[in-house]
Design a protein around this motif. Structure first.
Motif: not given
Length: 89
Positions: A17-22, A24-32, A63-65
């Motif tokens: 959800v976060l990766g799509a909203a922002f 930022e594909p790196g979010v899924t990598t960090l979760a993994r 993401m906040a930028a």
């Protein structure tokens, strides 16, 4: 920052959800990576932990930028997660 994450979702589900909203594909990598350490054999080194949180901080800043100063302030000091826990009880 206003992304529609839900209580009870897995780390991977929230990351999607976060990766799509922002965008930022790196979010899924960090979760993994987090899941691999939490559920994998052994413990991470202090350097591994520091590097992970450095990456998290960098991703959150990216993401906040794209948001206003007020939105960043509201996100940082939001009490929404505390209220959600109360409703479940």
């Amino acid at each position: 920052l206003g992304a529609p994450v839900t209580g009870g979702a897995t780390r991977s589900e929230d990351a999607a959800v976060l990766g799509a909203a922002f965008a930022e594909p790196g979010v899924t990598t960090l979760a993994r990576d987090a899941d691999a350490v939490v559920f994998g054999p052994g413990d991470p080194t202090p350097d591994d932990i520091a590097e992970f949180w450095r990456q998290v901080d960098g991703l959150v800043a990216e993401m906040a930028a794209g948001t206003s100063r007020l939105a960043r302030f509201r996100a940082r000091w939001s009490l929404r997660s505390l209220r959600a826990g109360r409703r479940r009880r």
